[in-house]
Design a protein around this motif. Structure first.
Motif, PDB file in Angstrom:
ATOM      1  N   ASN A  50      -1.771  -3.985   3.222  1.00 18.43           N
ATOM      2  CA  ASN A  50      -1.795  -4.409   4.626  1.00 18.43           C
ATOM      3  C   ASN A  50      -1.900  -3.195   5.540  1.00 18.43           C
ATOM      4  O   ASN A  50      -1.655  -3.271   6.736  1.00 18.43           O
ATOM      5  CB  ASN A  50      -0.590  -5.293   4.971  1.00 18.43           C
ATOM      6  N   GLU A  51      -2.244  -2.069   4.937  1.00 19.92           N
ATOM      7  CA  GLU A  51      -2.650  -0.864   5.653  1.00 19.92           C
ATOM      8  C   GLU A  51      -1.553  -0.197   6.475  1.00 19.92           C
ATOM      9  O   GLU A  51      -1.848   0.519   7.422  1.00 19.92           O
ATOM     10  CB  GLU A  51      -3.892  -1.160   6.518  1.00 19.92           C
ATOM     11  N   ALA A  52      -0.312  -0.410   6.089  1.00 20.08           N
ATOM     12  CA  ALA A  52       0.800   0.337   6.713  1.00 20.08           C
ATOM     13  C   ALA A  52       2.109  -0.031   6.011  1.00 20.08           C
ATOM     14  O   ALA A  52       2.154  -0.951   5.197  1.00 20.08           O
ATOM     15  CB  ALA A  52       0.906   0.036   8.203  1.00 20.08           C
ATOM     16  N   TYR A  53       3.148   0.721   6.347  1.00 21.36           N
ATOM     17  CA  TYR A  53       4.498   0.394   5.895  1.00 21.36           C
ATOM     18  C   TYR A  53       5.032  -0.693   6.806  1.00 21.36           C
ATOM     19  O   TYR A  53       5.599  -0.402   7.859  1.00 21.36           O
ATOM     20  CB  TYR A  53       5.403   1.627   6.011  1.00 21.36           C
ATOM     21  N   MET A  54       4.848  -1.947   6.396  1.00 27.27           N
ATOM     22  CA  MET A  54       5.234  -3.039   7.277  1.00 27.27           C
ATOM     23  C   MET A  54       6.735  -3.284   7.255  1.00 27.27           C
ATOM     24  O   MET A  54       7.357  -3.501   8.288  1.00 27.27           O
ATOM     25  CB  MET A  54       4.487  -4.309   6.896  1.00 27.27           C
ATOM     26  N   ASP A  77       0.828  -1.205   0.000  1.00 30.47           N
ATOM     27  CA  ASP A  77       0.000   0.000   0.000  1.00 30.47           C
ATOM     28  C   ASP A  77       0.864   1.258   0.000  1.00 30.47           C
ATOM     29  O   ASP A  77       0.550   2.226  -0.686  1.00 30.47           O
ATOM     30  CB  ASP A  77      -0.966   0.002   1.187  1.00 30.47           C
ATOM     31  N   GLY A  78       1.981   1.237   0.734  1.00 28.97           N
ATOM     32  CA  GLY A  78       2.846   2.410   0.736  1.00 28.97           C
ATOM     33  C   GLY A  78       3.424   2.659  -0.647  1.00 28.97           C
ATOM     34  O   GLY A  78       3.404   3.778  -1.151  1.00 28.97           O
TER      35      GLY A  78
END
Ligand SMILES: Cc1ncc(C[n+]2csc(CCOP(=O)(O)OP(=O)(O)O)c2C)c(N)n1
Ligand code: SF4
Ligand SMILES: [Mg+2]
Lengths: 417, 335
Positions: free
Chosen positions: B158-162, B130-131
């Motif tokens: 995955n809704e964030a910078y993992m 996503d990022g």
């Protein structure tokens, strides 16, 4: 065929003769006429089998070129100044991956303050990016270097920048000898990639590399440039055999054989310097010129050889290592280590400041009298600089620097660009 | 469906129909012994990684749909890092990683190269987190869409910078705890009123095909990738891929979390062609968002001693809006 044409147009035609397969275009002065020219050649059908892509930024331009090159296509783009900085991350990536992209840099100053005129700050800011950098002195050489660049890039599997002075070359109408398609085809074979993304033989490109192999990968990039030091002069010879003229090479000397003072420079200013040197020779001065065509790789041996019997050298460069002095000069000093030469740096022509024969004569004469600082700024307006320094001393809220200076010099420069 | 199968069998706890009960041509790509294992075993993803699961299904489906004539360009991020630790690679297909923000543009270049080389049957997929998609790669993505380049872009959301340790992206939902939106102060977690839903922006480009999917419904994901490959031009699939590490969920709960995201309306699952909504996956039985939020440690601060009733209501209102906007209730979903 002899033609009277604009430098950009000549480069566009020469690039087209190299049969590029993917061209990425994003406009920035003074590069625009090159990509416009290529767009016209593709649209009209003159340049066949070529995808011309109007991208949304320079970062995309280089990224599309990376994809195209990894897909096995001969890829080209052009930029300058802010555009080169905007794509910087991808510029390093292209060389890191070893993709033989050719790019024209229509050399232009870097802002702020924004300035569209010529100097060498842009490509020199990418000095260590792993690309080869060739500097053209004339439009003929710009044209010729592009043809050599594709061959060099593809042989080494490394990207090559051809640097030509913005406006001074890109927008100048000059006579050029445009080669035929047959000549270029004879010189430049079709692109045979070293690595290519192919479903029938899958590979992964661009894996993460840790400390165990990173240094080796970087060293190999250096080794490629060392190979280029051998290959560039040979390419010049092969080029002459087919096209009948000298072009390229690593360095070129002019009236330097018995010279006590040698002036070193890159790009179109070599023309003005040669005129100055001619006049000074007529007046009995032993002065000569060393032009550097290949800035990366830097031809250390050739520079040493060219300077071996002089007493002093002057590096005249259109770039400034802020806080140090010269960029090219630093390289030259490294090359002449232990030779016991006096060396001077002259920073000149930043942001398009005119470099005149009169000023050059003055500063070269000073050099010959050993009457120069280590680092000098040609035709700097010390009055304006000191006034601003004084203003800053007196007033905390001294305001934006560039605007204050423009007011002080009462410049026609207060026009908007 | 063949005529012989009027009866639907569902495995316990899932809505997946058993492959053995289907005609061979209706079986999933993964069920096929000839599947390509494009993202092969041995990679370094965390246990229960939704991104690894999504990528495996998506790329195998794309390989199947293109008769194995596929090239992938990958953005920097977990998928790239866990799949290619030097000197190993999990990719069984031609694959390139260039930078974090340029996967769409690299894919454009590849697609141009295939065209100019006369390899019309070789297709190109770009993929990123996503990022890499909604933030740093957004310019290149929009450019690729706008030019209608022949690329399928897959975003694993995955809704964030993992990969850098769970920082907020523009796809992080309100109230979620990340390393840069800590559950502190008057508005704990990620702020409300920010972020963007890129599938809707992709639709605004009027590209041939846009779809969303989750790893809870892998047949739907396979079908959408297969359908995407039947179009030429720019296509976009946005897959919700729960991340046990970043979300603070059990690794065996990845698929359940994805299903809850869909069944609560938190994540709308739909398809659009040329800018128009074509269909949506119906919510069978709408669940309150609480059921989705509660198992996730990133929302734990909403369920303390005094539950953040108001915040939960705001999140519920968002889910309800999704349901209205995309017609997600069973009846409406028959678009
Ligand atoms: C230009 C640039 N900025 C920042 C980074 C650092 N970085 C690498 S991966 C990553 C996070 C990726 O997040 P996302 O795209 O959501 O993928 P995920 O890891 O969550 O799958 C970041 C911030 C980088 N590699 N390049
Ligand atoms: S951090 Fe999340 S996305 Fe990354 S590998 Fe682990 S589970 Fe997958
Ligand atoms: Mg992510």
């Amino acid at each position: 065929m002899l033609k009277q044409m604009e430098g950009s147009k000549a480069v566009a035609e020469a690039v087209a003769l190299c049969r590029p397969e993917v061209i990425c275009a994003y406009p920035i002065s003074p590069q625009t006429h090159i990509v416009e020219g290529l767009g016209e050649l593709v649209k009209s059908g003159e340049l066949k089998n070529c995808e011309y892509i109007n991208v949304e930024s320079e970062f995309a331009a280089m990224s599309v070129a990376i994809g195209a090159s990894a897909g096995g296509a001969r890829s080209y783009t052009a930029t300058a100044s802010q555009g080169l900085l905007f794509m910087a991350e991808a510029v390093y990536n292209a060389s890191g991956l070893g993709l033989p992209i050719v790019m024209t840099v229509a050399n232009r100053a870097i802002g702020a303050p924004i300035n569209i005129w010529n100097d060498h700050s842009d490509s020199l800011s990418q000095r260590d990016c792993g690309w080869l950098q060739l500097f053209a002195e004339t439009n003929q050489e710009a044209l010729d270097l592009h043809i050599q660049a594709f061959k060099l890039a593809e042989e080494l599997s490394m990207p090559v920048m051809v640097c030509m002075d913005g406006f001074i070359l890109t927008h100048a109408y000059e006579r050029v000898d445009m080669p035929t398609q047959a000549q270029v085809d004879q010189f430049l074979p079709p692109y045979e990639p070293r690595q290519v993304l192919d479903p029938n033989d899958p590979v992964s490109i661009g894996a993460m590399v840790g400390p165990e192999a990173f240094m080796e990968v970087r060293y190999l990039a250096h080794a490629k440039q060392m190979q280029a030091l051998e290959r560039i002069p040979q390419l010049g010879t092969e080029f002459k055999q087919i096209f009948g003229r000298e072009s390229g090479g690593l360095t070129r000397s002019y009236r330097a054989d018995d010279a006590e003072t040698i002036v070193i420079a890159m790009g179109s200013v070599l023309g003005t310097i040669k005129d100055t040197v001619d006049a000074m020779r007529d007046a009995g001065h032993k002065i000569g010129v060393l032009g550097i065509t290949s800035y990366r790789p830097f031809p250390i041996e050739q520079v040493r050889a060219a300077l071996k019997s002089c007493k002093r050298f002057v590096v005249l460069e259109k770039s400034l290592a802020v806080g140090l002095g010269g960029i090219v000069a630093t390289d030259v000093r490294m090359a002449v280590t232990g030779m016991g030469l006096k060396g001077y740096t002259v920073i000149a022509g930043l942001g398009g400041r005119a470099i005149t024969v009169t000023s050059l004569t003055g500063i070269f004469e000073k050099a010959m009298r050993e009457n120069l600082e280590l680092v000098n700024f040609l035709d700097l307006d010390w009055k304006a600089v000191n006034k601003q320094l004084e203003r800053e001393k007196q007033t905390r809220r001294s305001g934006p620097i560039a605007e204050a200076l423009l007011r002080d010099v009462g410049a026609a420069g207060t026009r908007n660009y | 469906m063949s005529d012989l199968q009027p009866v639907k069998f569902y495995q316990t706890g899932t809505f997946t129909v058993g492959n053995r009960l289907l005609a061979p041509e209706e079986r999933s790509v993964q069920a096929n012994m000839q599947r390509t294992n494009s993202l092969n075993s041995g990679h370094r993803a965390c246990q229960g990684c939704g991104e690894a699961l999504g990528a495996r299904y998506a790329i195998d489906a794309a390989m199947n749909a293109t008769n194995r004539q596929l090239i992938a360009a990958n953005a920097t991020g977990c998928l790239e890092v866990f799949s290619t630790p030097y000197p190993e690679t999990s990719w069984q297909i031609p694959w390139i990683h260039s930078l974090f923000g340029n996967a769409a543009a690299v894919a454009t270049g590849l697609s141009a190269a295939m065209k100019v080389k006369g390899k019309k049957d070789v297709r190109v997929v770009a993929q990123g987190g996503d990022g890499g998609t909604t933030d740093i790669g957004f310019g290149c993505l929009s450019g690729m869409f706008e030019r209608n380049d022949d690329v399928l872009y897959i975003c694993y959301d995955n809704e964030a910078y993992m990969n850098t340790g769970v920082q907020r992206s523009s796809a992080t939902p309100p109230a979620a705890r990340t390393a840069t939106t800590m559950p502190l102060g008057s508005e704990p977690g990620a702020p409300f009123g920010q972020g963007k839903f890129v599938p809707a922006i992709a639709m605004a480009h009027e590209i041939p095909y846009v779809a969303t999917a989750t790893v809870a419904d892998l047949r739907d994901l396979e079908a959408k990738v297969t359908k995407a490959m039947s179009f030429r031009g720019a296509r976009y699939i946005h897959i919700l891929v729960p991340c046990p590490l970043g979300w603070g969920t059990a690794s065996h709960d990845t698929i359940r979390m994805a299903r809850l995201a869909k069944e609560t309306g938190m994540f709308p699952v739909f398809e659009a062609e040329y800018g128009e909504l074509k269909s949506a996956l119906a919510i069978r039985r709408q669940l309150p968002v609480e059921e989705y939020l509660r198992p996730q440690k990133r929302f734990a601060h909403l369920f303390g001693k005094t539950p953040a009733v108001e915040t939960i209501a705001r999140i519920q209102a968002q889910a309800d809006k999704n349901i209205r906007r995309y017609g997600l209730m069973a009846k409406e979903a028959a678009l």
